[in-house]
Structure formats: C-alpha cells, structure tokens
Design a protein around this motif. Structure first.
Motif, short mmCIF file in Angstrom:
data_model
loop_
_atom_site.label_atom_id
_atom_site.label_comp_id
_atom_site.label_asym_id
_atom_site.label_seq_id
_atom_site.Cartn_x
_atom_site.Cartn_y
_atom_site.Cartn_z
N VAL A 29 50.84 55.05 45.02
CA VAL A 29 51.41 53.60 44.69
C VAL A 29 50.48 53.15 43.44
CG1 VAL A 29 51.69 51.34 45.50
CG2 VAL A 29 51.95 53.30 47.09
N THR A 30 51.42 52.74 42.58
CA THR A 30 50.61 52.07 41.26
C THR A 30 50.87 50.61 41.26
OG1 THR A 30 51.13 54.24 40.26
CG2 THR A 30 50.63 52.39 38.85
N LEU A 31 49.87 49.93 40.78
CA LEU A 31 50.07 48.39 40.68
C LEU A 31 49.45 47.94 39.17
CD1 LEU A 31 49.96 45.62 41.76
CD2 LEU A 31 47.32 45.75 42.37
N THR A 32 50.23 47.30 38.59
CA THR A 32 50.14 46.85 37.23
C THR A 32 49.94 45.33 37.17
OG1 THR A 32 52.46 46.93 36.65
CG2 THR A 32 51.04 48.74 36.16
N ASN B 149 57.19 42.76 43.15
CA ASN B 149 56.53 41.90 42.20
C ASN B 149 56.02 40.74 42.72
OD1 ASN B 149 57.49 43.18 39.89
ND2 ASN B 149 59.48 42.38 40.04
N HIS B 150 54.77 40.34 41.98
CA HIS B 150 53.93 38.98 42.81
C HIS B 150 53.38 38.26 41.43
CE1 HIS B 150 51.54 36.73 45.02
NE2 HIS B 150 50.54 36.99 44.52
N THR B 151 53.98 37.06 41.34
CA THR B 151 53.69 36.35 40.04
C THR B 151 53.02 35.00 40.48
OG1 THR B 151 56.02 37.28 39.14
CG2 THR B 151 55.06 35.10 38.00
N ILE B 152 52.14 34.69 39.62
CA ILE B 152 51.29 33.38 39.68
C ILE B 152 51.49 32.61 38.48
CG2 ILE B 152 49.23 32.11 40.18
CD1 ILE B 152 48.35 34.92 41.48
N LYS B 153 52.30 31.41 38.48
CA LYS B 153 52.67 30.62 37.10
C LYS B 153 51.42 30.09 36.56
CE LYS B 153 57.38 30.22 38.31
NZ LYS B 153 58.69 29.27 38.64
N SER B 154 50.69 29.43 37.40
CA SER B 154 49.48 28.51 36.53
C SER B 154 48.27 28.87 37.71
CB SER B 154 49.68 27.24 36.73
OG SER B 154 48.62 26.35 36.31
N VAL B 155 47.24 29.87 37.10
CA VAL B 155 46.02 30.23 38.00
C VAL B 155 45.00 29.30 37.95
CG1 VAL B 155 46.53 32.83 37.27
CG2 VAL B 155 44.75 31.27 36.02
N VAL B 156 44.57 29.12 39.32
CA VAL B 156 43.42 28.33 39.55
C VAL B 156 42.30 29.10 40.00
CG1 VAL B 156 44.91 26.14 40.05
CG2 VAL B 156 44.26 27.87 41.88
N HIS C 85 54.64 49.99 42.09
CA HIS C 85 55.51 51.01 41.82
C HIS C 85 55.28 52.45 42.67
CE1 HIS C 85 57.11 48.94 38.29
NE2 HIS C 85 55.60 48.33 38.00
N ILE C 86 56.19 52.95 43.01
CA ILE C 86 56.11 54.33 43.81
C ILE C 86 57.13 55.35 43.42
CG2 ILE C 86 57.64 53.63 45.85
CD1 ILE C 86 55.62 55.33 47.50
N ASN C 87 56.83 56.57 43.03
CA ASN C 87 57.76 57.70 42.17
C ASN C 87 58.08 58.46 43.29
OD1 ASN C 87 55.43 58.72 42.55
ND2 ASN C 87 54.90 59.26 40.52
N VAL C 88 58.03 58.39 44.56
CA VAL C 88 58.79 59.65 45.35
C VAL C 88 59.73 58.94 46.48
CG1 VAL C 88 57.98 61.28 47.12
CG2 VAL C 88 56.56 60.82 45.14
N GLU D 281 59.32 49.80 51.73
CA GLU D 281 58.98 48.28 51.54
C GLU D 281 57.60 48.24 51.13
OE1 GLU D 281 61.95 47.18 55.49
OE2 GLU D 281 59.64 47.10 55.65
N TYR D 282 57.23 46.89 50.85
CA TYR D 282 55.83 46.78 50.17
C TYR D 282 55.18 45.74 50.83
CZ TYR D 282 58.03 49.31 46.29
OH TYR D 282 58.76 50.36 45.58
N LEU D 283 54.01 45.91 50.90
CA LEU D 283 52.94 45.03 51.73
C LEU D 283 51.79 44.57 50.54
CD1 LEU D 283 51.92 43.89 54.32
CD2 LEU D 283 50.62 45.91 54.72
N TRP D 284 51.72 43.25 50.23
CA TRP D 284 50.65 42.91 49.36
C TRP D 284 49.66 42.26 50.08
CZ3 TRP D 284 51.31 43.51 44.12
CH2 TRP D 284 52.61 43.75 43.59
N LEU D 285 48.42 42.51 49.38
CA LEU D 285 47.08 42.36 49.79
C LEU D 285 46.19 41.60 48.95
CD1 LEU D 285 47.59 45.45 50.80
CD2 LEU D 285 46.20 44.69 52.65
N LYS D 286 45.28 40.77 49.13
CA LYS D 286 44.48 39.98 48.36
C LYS D 286 42.99 39.95 49.19
CE LYS D 286 43.26 35.51 45.98
NZ LYS D 286 42.10 35.06 47.11
N ASP D 287 42.16 40.67 48.41
CA ASP D 287 40.88 40.74 49.28
C ASP D 287 40.80 41.24 50.65
OD1 ASP D 287 39.52 37.71 47.76
OD2 ASP D 287 39.44 39.75 47.04
N HIS D 288 41.99 42.35 50.81
CA HIS D 288 42.28 43.00 52.05
C HIS D 288 43.18 42.23 53.10
CE1 HIS D 288 39.66 46.18 50.62
NE2 HIS D 288 38.89 45.43 50.27
#
Length: 1139
Positions: A524-527, A570-577, A546-549, A554-561
């Motif tokens: 799995v590749t994260l950009t 995709n995961h988008t942040i329009k205005s970061v804090v 992204h996964i190439n196999v 299905e996808y699972l997103w983690l921030k600080d585990h």
C-alpha cells in the motif's frame, strides 16, 4: 639732563658702598647751575664672585618622571638673579618640565631622557650690569627606561617540602637608595622592605608566585616589577611498598621479598622498615637489606614474621621524611593444607561431547601448581581446573595434589567418579494439516526424544537456527514451533535438535520437513499533495492511498495510529490548523469470514506550525567586518520547510534578486549597509515575515609593523638575527606574512627560517648576503586578503668575526703556589658581550659581562694554557642563538710548588757530654737567592732577629716545644713554605744513656770472652767419665737460652724498659721526631778533628761448652748477640740491636 647724571652718580656710589667695604668713591658735585665735573671721581673695581651650584636631590642619576632640584647661590651678597644652562645652552622658562623659583636661584626639573647633561648657572646683579662667570657644573644622567629588579630564590628547587627554608633576594643594579616591596600572589607583603625575604619554615600557605619591585624618594618613584618566581610547597611523596615475592601468605621456611620506592625525580631517598607500626632496627641472619634499604628480603619465614609491613622514605640532605607507605599484610601458616576436589557440573553420568571441569583447590594462600591422577595414572594437566571434553574413554576415578615452590607439597585429595554415555536422536512431526500457506496464516511443528524429560529443543531452517519471536514462538522447552503469521521468510526445510538444560549435550539433527509460503502481502502506497513537510494555518493538503494488486479492496485511514472516519482512497484537508499535525497512514482489506488485511502504508508526517515563519539570514564569511576587494555572500532560508521564493532588501530598498542567495564580488566601502530578506510559497502563495537585519561593514586593509626582536642591528658573520611582523589592532593569529629584502622576496634556506605563520624571520648565521633593508606584508589566513608592505628596517653585517685579546697580570713565566694572578679579556667591537674562559681547551669559568678572571691563590693544577672567548645572545623567546667570537691567543701559565724549608740538627754525638743546648739550622735548598729565616715555636713567631740558626736550651724551652721555620728571600719566589715540625724531647739525656749502656756492654763482652779463655787453660782434664758426676755447663747455648724463661738477658731488659722506650710514643705526638736514629752532622771544626773513624764491625761471642763423650774437646758454637756500630759522620751513634 645734567641733573639726571648727578643723581645717577649718587645712586651708584651708594650701591657700591653697600656691596663692598673695600670700595671707596670720592666725588665733588657742582652746583645745579654749573657743569658736572666728571674728572674728580675715583673708583676701585673688583671681580664679581663665582656662584655655587648645589644638587639638592639625593641622586644625580635619575629616571624619566623623577624630579631633580638644583640650587645656585652667591655667598655674602644679594640683589642677584640667575640664569641656568645645560651643556652651555640656556634653559627656557617656557619649558613645561622646568620650573624656577621667583629669583631663579632654585631649578626643579621633571626628568626625561633629553635632560641628561652638565648643568651650570650664572648670576646677574639687579642694580649693576654685572654678570658672573659660570658656576661649577653638576652632571645629570637620565635613564629612558625604568629599571627592572632581578629576583632570585635560594635554593632554586622546583618543589619544596614543609619545614624547609627559602630565601628570596631582590636587586636593582642601577643607581642607589632603593627600598624594596615584596608581593605574594599579587598581594604586597607588609613590613618587608629589605632586599632579602626569608621564609623559615615554609608551609603550604607559602606556595604561589612571588615578585618584587623597588621605590625611592619622598614622592616615590617605582621601578618595573621583577619577573615572577614560583614557590611550590607540597607534602613529601608517599612511598610505594611492593611485594616482590609471589604471595603474601606463606608457610614456614618460605621467602618474602619487599621493595620500597618513591615516584620522584629525587634519587637520594633512603628507607626505614616497619612491621606492625614498629621499626625494624635489628637485622637477623635471615633478613637482608640493600645499601639504600629499598629492598627487604626474608629468607626463611616463621610465625614471628607475620604482620603488616610498611616503610618510610627519608631525604637526609634536606631533613625531610615521608609518611607511612601502603601496608602489605603477611600471614605465615604453620601446617600445610590438604586439597579438596569437586566436579562441575556435579551430575553423573554425563554424555559424550560434554565438558566436565574437575577443580582441585587449596583454600589457603595461592601460587599452587596442581597434579592430576586418573585410575592411579598421573595426567599431564597441572592447572587448578582440569577441563575434559568427554569421550567414552574418559570414564574413571580422579584425584589430585598441589605443590608450591621447591619445598611445599600437599597430601592427595579425596577420589571422585565420572561415568560417560552416548547421545540419542530426536523425531520431528507436523501438527497442522498443510504445508502450503498464505502470508499471515499459522503453522505448528513438534520435536520429541525418548527417555529423559529434561531435554530442550532447538529449531533449524536450512541448517540455521530459528530465533523465536512473536510471530514464531516456541513452548517452554522448545518442543513445539508455532508460526502465527506465515511469510516468505518462513519458507524452507525445518529440522530440530535436542540438548540437556544447562549442559553441553547436543543431539544430531532430526529428519526434515519443508514449508511453502506465498511471496508477500500486497503493498500500500500513501502520497501527499503538495509535498510540504511543514505547513502553516490556512494552507490546504490532500492524501491518496494506492494498492497495485487485485481488486475489491476497502481502505482504512489512521492518524497517529487512531482510525479516521474516511473510507475512500483520498483524504483532503482544505484549511490546516495546528491540530492536523501528526503521522498519517492507510491500510487495505478484503474478505468476510476470514479477513485478510494488508500491512499499513508508510507513515507521512505532517507538521502545522502555529506562527508565521521568519527566515534566517546568514553571511559568508561570517564576520562583522570585511576588507575592500573581498567577496561576500548572503543566504536566506526558512527552517524545516520548502517551496519558497525570496525577496532581498538593502537599507529598506528591495533588490532585483529572487534566489535564496546572492554574492558581492570585490567589495568596496559603498557595499556597507543593513541587509534583510523575506519568502513567498510558490503553490499556496503564503508569505513569511522579514528576516533580522545583517549589518555589513567594509574597511580598508591594515598595514603590518616590522620589529627587531634581537638586540643589535649590527651583527657579525654567523650571528643570529630575528625580526617579527604583526598587525596592530587585529589578532595576530588571523594573519600570515611574506618577507622582502631590498624589495625582493625572502625565501627560506639553510640560514633563513620562519615560524608557522612566518610572523618571525630568523637568520641563524648572518653573512654579507643578509645585509639590506627588510620589510613584510600580511595575508589573512581565512580569506584572500593581502596588505601593503610595512616600514623598512636596515640590517648591517660586519665582514669578519671580532678578535679577542687575552692579558695576564702579573706577567711572570713561572708562578709559585699561593701566588695570585688575574687574566683580562678585551674586545673593542659592538657591545653586550659575555665572557667564557678556557684552560687547555676546556671551559672552566663563565664571568658574564665581567672581562676579568682572578685566581687568588694558584696551585700546581692551575698550570696550563689559558684562552678566553666572547659571546652574546641567548636561547630564549627573544633570541634564537648564541654568537661566539674567535678564541683569544693562548697564554701559558706554569705553576710550581713553593720550596719548603728544612730543619737540620747541628749538635753532634761528641758534644752530648759537654753541652746542654741543641743548635738547629734552617735552609731552603731549592732557592738560589739570599734568604732570611724566621723561627716559629708552637706555630707562633719567635721574637728574635731573623737567623739561619736557632739554639734550644732547657732555659728557653723547658716544655720541649714544637719548632718550624720559614725562609724570606730576595727575588722569586719571595718566601718558602714552612718546614716540617721538629721536637726536642729529652734528646741529650737519651744520647748519654745510650752511649753509657753501649760502653758497658762492650767491655762486659770482652771480659766474658777473656774469662772463658782463662778457664779453659787452668781447668784440669777429667779422665774417668764414668766415676765423676756430670758437671753442669757453665755457659748455655742459644738453643738452651731460648728454651728457658729464667735466663736473664741484659739487652732484652734494656730494650723492654718502659722509661727508656717511652720515646716510641713521640711518633703519636709530633710531626718529625728527633730520635736515636736522627742524623747528627758534626759542623764544628773541633768536632771534626776529634772524630774517630770506625769501620763497620761485627762482633760475635762464642760460648764454648765441654761435653762428655767418646770424643773429648768437642766445641759447640752458637751466636748469641750481634752488635752493629756505625760511628760515621752520617750516623752519630748506636743504631740497632739484632739477635
């Protein structure tokens, strides 16, 4: 007008009457209406007095800033003013360093070096146009530099000990009147104004730096401070005691050896030894000490030698003793122990390949050598531990014993049994149902061995040991291998081995099983877009997974585990804090009953800063000041972020530069100013604050200064010269230098050298080629900056070395011991010379700047050829070498021993019965000139006119004194050494007694000889030998005399008489003794005429005994006594007796 003339005559007449009683003037005055009669006046004219100049200050040699007072006066008169002169030039009152009293009679000078010279004064009369002659002159010498005292320390020892004594001396060798001030660690020592400062005894508080200075005058003038000298006071070093023998616990009759030493550069230490804090004063036969007591050797230890040994060190030459050394405890055992044997490991039986350690231990002392035995056979092993790698042949019974040295051996230990078995082979089985698995599936294998339950198992894959972890753990004894999550690394053939716990027993490999696993899990590749690692509030960011196999993921997103709500790729942040800061990851999964999940992607770290960034402005070179012509570069950088474009400002004005850096080439004074920068992000158009300002100063390049380190600018061939080049106002270590002579580059060669930065130019051996004008220039080390050339200094080199002349005073070819002689060494070129003195080619003295060498009392060892040599310079930081002149011509000095006077006794043997006096004569045979002789009694001169002879009588010498004499001669040598001592102890009486005894003995022997002849003639012959009784021998043979101790011997009685032999004690009391063997030359004419000339004669007395027997008239002859008379002029009496 004529009235003014009249009043003028009256005024000057009155003044003349006041100035001198010897001046008389007669004048006739005309009436106011008549003309002035000029011819009626008579005047007596005198020479004006000479003024007296006096120095009011205490010294005429002064130093800069000292004040000097001079007084000029005319005795017996007033109305004078004074004018002052230096070297015949009049002093000006406008001079700020000169002040005069109201009438000019007192001159006060604040000295500088230009005020040296000869001062005088002249007087001018206030009422008359009279000027005196110049006064006496006073010479004033002003030294430009303050003197610097010389500080010395006695003794000059680097390290001293408490209780010793130290003396400091401070000396100013210029002028006089100095009072000395002493300083310790920079603080003045009160109440010590002498030139010497003594500390006795010293202690640790006296350690530190000492220096001194001097002062003089009411408003004190102070000298320079002397160089400092360090006094280091420390405790005596603690001695170190070392046991040289192998062990401190011994058995009786073993040896002990100790060594005591001091870690010090001083080598004169001696040592004392202690046992149990008591000094070892006596040395038994079995205790030996070296010459300096540093070694203690006990050859045969007993219980009495047990205890704690220590030593002390002593420095007798300085009265210093140390404390106790470390203590070495010695124990002496009375009985020899028995060794104990044990086996490690302690279990039995054991398997082939195991290692067993058999330990033989003696728990008393150390240094044992061990001998091992198996089944009664001695083994090669000699160590305390006998390590055996077991084979079946090693089964048996073991024991040991121990030895130490050549005399100590123990008994045998107890026996111990060891049995040995072969190792069994384990079996491998598969517990799970399949050999082919996917990544993360589980697999279980088991290994077992029949027999003992104590086996531990080890797993191998492709022959390499498998390390247990969370993915592939094993149970407590390793019998089961459980692979919880299979992966490609688990593919391979598996085997197992068994080994006993805590033992070195290992079985062979079991049979093998092969496990197959798919290659890997899908990746799995994260950009991130944009790829800014650091972002600021208000910017936007997007993440993609992204996964190439295969598909259906299905996808699972983690921030600080922690899992996020997003499920797409995709995961988008329009205005970061700031709360968006953290590590972002993603993961893919599929399936329903058994869920298979991929690994998590790589973590992408996002940092959101809270404040607007401020760029950092840097400059190269990073200095506050640059020089004209240098290059300078600036760089603007926003820390921990990227994607910026930059704007530059100078003194608030924007520059046409958009890059992160810009350069200034060939800087000039106009480039100075304050520089700033700011940055704007190219994708989000986010801008930073302005950076801090950086001030750039541009200066002109400094010019170096050239100085001469050595003392002289006029040098000789081979002499050394040293110049220094440096930058004033800037650190010298930042520059390196170039040197020029007559504007040509100076290069290093065999005689020219430079230090590391070429700040110093050294000429080790000057020659004509080194003559010229020298200059230098500097180059900045860290930057390409070069200065202009310095001012020039001209060096002059003489053509040849200077010549030295040696002179001797007094000039005599031959000197005698006790004479004095001096040599003087002269050199007339340049200055600063020190002198070395040679005798027979070897240096024997150095006299500094004193060109004379004086020998107060010469001895014969002073004979030789003398030369001298001049040198200057020294090996210090200010001078690199010593220059030495040619040696002077050789002056030959011959020293001979001063002749010694001799005393001869003139009174002969023939005079002993006619006089009570002894006549002594003094003579010096080695002096050809005329001499007078002085006589000494008990070392004191005899108050008589000098004479060659001296008479000794009982009246003038009742105590029989000791006499010597000395010759005082014309020419050279002018006097002799004193004679050897001569003592007149009962000489006349002894001679008379000896002559009387000799006469009696001589005539007694003649009488005995004639009596024997008469007795033989008148005695009747005996015919009947058998009937007549045996007659006693009238005379005894020498053999019979020797066998008897009751036979009197008159000569023995005389020789052993205590009173007559008391003269033998004279050898202990006097230098030269007048005895019976002293030559008594006959010098009087009447004595020589009455002298009887005898030849040497030997008298033998034959004693004849008539013995009974078959053959009558048999004579046995034996020699009794032998007398030797030598009555010659050289020997006046009886010399010896022989038997």
């Amino acid at each position: 007008m004529w009235l003014l003339k009249v009043f003028g005559v009256i005024y000057f007449t009155a003044c003349a009457a006041q100035d001198s009683d010897n001046v008389s003037t007669t004048s006739e005055y005309a009436s106011p209406t008549s003309p002035l009669p000029m011819s009626t006046e008579t005047t007596t004219i005198y020479e004006p007095p000479v003024p007296s100049l006096q120095l009011l200050s205490e010294w005429s040699d002064v130093f800069t800033s000292e004040q000097v007072e001079l007084s000029c006066s005319v005795t017996g008169s007033s109305f004078w003013t004074f004018t002052w002169y230096r070297n015949a030039d009049q002093l000006q009152e406008s001079d700020p360093n000169v002040s005069l009293s109201a009438e000019g009679s007192k001159l006060t000078i604040t000295a500088t070096h230009t005020y040296s010279g000869s001062y005088s004064c002249k007087a001018h009369h206030t009422a008359k146009s009279v000027t005196t002659q110049s006064s006496n002159s006073v010479k004033l010498t002003v030294s430009a530099n303050k003197p610097k005292p010389t500080l010395k320390r006695i003794p000059n020892i680097d390290k001293m000990f408490p209780g010793e004594k130290v003396i400091f001396t401070c000396n100013v060798d210029v002028s006089s009147g100095w009072v000395y001030l002493w300083y310790h660690k920079g603080t003045e020592i009160p109440a010590h104004n002498n030139s010497t400062y003594t500390i006795a005894p010293i202690d640790h508080l006296n350690s530190g730096q000492y220096h001194c200075k001097a002062k003089r005058g009411k408003e004190p003038f102070y000298t320079e401070e002397s160089d400092t000298t360090a006094l280091q006071v420390s405790d005596p070093p603690k001695p170190s005691l070392e046991l040289l023998s192998s062990w401190p616990d011994v058995f009786e009759n073993e040896t002990l050896e100790f060594r005591c030493g001091v870690h010090s550069t001083i080598t004169d230490w001696t040592f004392t030894w202690y046992r149990n804090q008591k000094e070892l004063k006596e040395e038994p036969e079995d205790v030996n000490l070296e010459a300096d007591d540093s070694l203690l050797n006990v050859t045969a230890a007993t219980q009495a030698y047990e205890g704690g040994y220590a030593c002390k060190a002593h420095l007798e030459t300085r009265g210093v003793s140390s404390g106790f050394s470390n203590t070495v405890n010695v124990r002496v055992y009375e009985n020899i122990p028995k060794p104990t044997v044990k086996k490690v490991p302690g279990f039995n039986p054991m398997y082939v390949g195991e290692t067993v350690n058999l330990d033989c231990n003696v728990d008393v002392s150390s240094g044992w050598t061990y001998q091992w035995y198996k089944d009664g056979i001695e083994l090669r092993a000699t160590n305390e531990t006998n390590s055996i790698h077991l084979a079946l042949s090693d089964q048996g019974t073991y024991w040991c014993k121990a030895t130490r040295g050549e005399i100590i051996s123990t008994d045998f230990s107890e026996e111990i049994q060891q049995d040995v078995l072969e190792i069994p082979i384990p079996s491998l089985t598969l517990i799970t149902s399949w050999f082919h698995v996917f990544p993360t599936e589980s697999v279980k294998l088991s290994c077992g061995m029949d027999g003992s339950p104590n086996w531990i198992y080890t797993w191998y894959k492709h022959g390499r040991e498998v390390q247990a972890d969370n993915v592939a753990p094993v149970d407590s004894n390793g019998a089961t291998l459980f692979i919880r999550s299979a992966s490609a690394k688990h593919v391979g053939q598996y085997n197992c081995k068994g080994h006993l716990n805590d033992r070195s027993v290992r079985s062979n490999f079991s049979s093998g099983l092969t496990l197959n696993v798919y290659d890997e899990k899908p990746r799995v590749t994260l950009t991130q877009d944009p790829k800014y690692r650091v972002m600021y509030p208000g910017e936007s960011v997007s993440f993609s997974c992204h996964i190439n196999v295969s598909s259906g993921w299905e996808y699972l997103w983690l921030k600080d585990h922690s899992v996020l709500a997003e499920t797409g790729n995709n995961h988008t942040i329009k205005s970061v804090v700031r709360t968006n800061t953290g590590e972002y990851q993603c993961q893919a999964k599929r399936g329903s009953d058994t869920v298979f999940s991929s690994d998590q992607s790589q973590a992408v770290r996002l940092i959101v800063e809270g404040n607007k960034p401020k760029p950092v402005l840097t400059q190269q070179p990073d200095v506050e000041e640059v020089y004209t012509g240098e290059s300078v570069s600036f760089e603007c950088k926003v820390e921990r972020s990227s994607g910026w474009r930059y704007h530059w400002y100078k003194d608030g004005t924007q520059l046409p530069i958009n890059s992160s850096s810009f350069n200034i080439r060939d800087a000039n004074l106009s480039n100075g100013g304050t520089y700033k920068c700011m940055a704007i992000r190219d994708k989000t158009m986010y801008n930073t604050q302005h950076s801090d300002g950086r001030v750039l100063r541009v200066s002109e390049i400094p010019v170096p200064s050239l100085k001469l380190i050595t003392t002289w600018l006029d040098v000789f061939p081979t002499e050394s010269v040293k110049f220094s080049c440096g930058m004033d106002g800037t650190p010298s270590a930042d520059w390196k230098y170039k040197w020029f002579k007559d504007k040509q580059r100076v290069k290093a060669d065999s005689t020219v050298s430079f230090d590391s930065d070429k700040a110093t130019l050294s000429i080790s051996s000057a020659s004509a080629s080194h003559h010229g004008r020298y200059s230098c220039s500097g180059t900045f080390k860290s930057r390409p900056v070069t200065s202009n050339s310095s001012n020039g200094v001209t060096l002059d080199v003489y053509d040849t070395k200077p010549r030295v002349t040696l002179m001797q005073n007094p000039i005599h070819n031959v000197m005698h011991t006790e004479d004095s002689v001096s040599f003087s060494c002269h050199i007339n070129v340049s200055s600063g010379w020190e002198y070395l003195w040679y005798k027979d080619g070897s240096v024997f003295a150095k006299t500094g700047n004193n060109h004379t060498h004086h020998i107060k009392s010469v001895v014969t060892t002073n004979t030789g050829e003398y030369q001298c040599e001049a040198k200057r310079g020294s090996d210090t930081v200010f001078s690199s070498a010593v220059f030495i002149s040619y040696k002077s011509q050789a002056v030959r000095l011959i020293v001979e021993e001063r002749p010694q006077a001799d005393i001869i006794l003139l009174t002969g043997w023939s005079e002993v019965f006619s006089t009570d006096s002894l006549v002594l004569r003094c003579g010096v045979h080695e002096i050809q000139n005329m001499c007078n002789y002085t006589w000494f009694k008990e070392g004191q001169p005899i108050s008589l006119p000098p004479s060659e002879k001296h008479a000794v009588t009982p009246q003038n010498d009742p105590e029989q004194s000791l006499y010597t004499c000395q010759g005082i001669c014309t020419g050279r040598p002018s006097y002799s050494r004193k004679s050897d001592s001569f003592k007149t102890k009962n000489l006349l009486l002894k001679r008379r007694v000896l002559l009387s005894i000799s006469g009696c003995l001589f005539f007694g022997i003649i009488a005995v000889f004639l009596g024997c002849i008469i007795l033989r003639v008148v005695r009747k012959p005996a015919f009947d030998f058998e009937e007549k009784p045996e007659e006693a021998d009238l005379f005894l043979t020498m053999a019979q005399l020797k066998d008897r101790d009751d036979a009197p011997c008159p000569m023995v009685e005389y020789i052993t008489d205590a009173e007559l032999n008391a003269s033998s004690k004279e050898a202990d009391d006097n230098g030269t003794i007048c005895s019976e063997t002293t030559p008594l030359p006959i010098t009087k004419v009447e004595d020589q005429g009455n002298d009887v000339k005898f030849k040497d004669a030997l008298f033998r007395v034959n004693i004849v005994s008539v013995m009974k027997g078959a053959v009558p008239n048999i004579f046995l002859t034996d020699t009794m006594y032998l007398f030797s008379f030598l009555p010659t002029e050289e020997n006046g009496g009886l010399v010896s007796f022989k038997q």
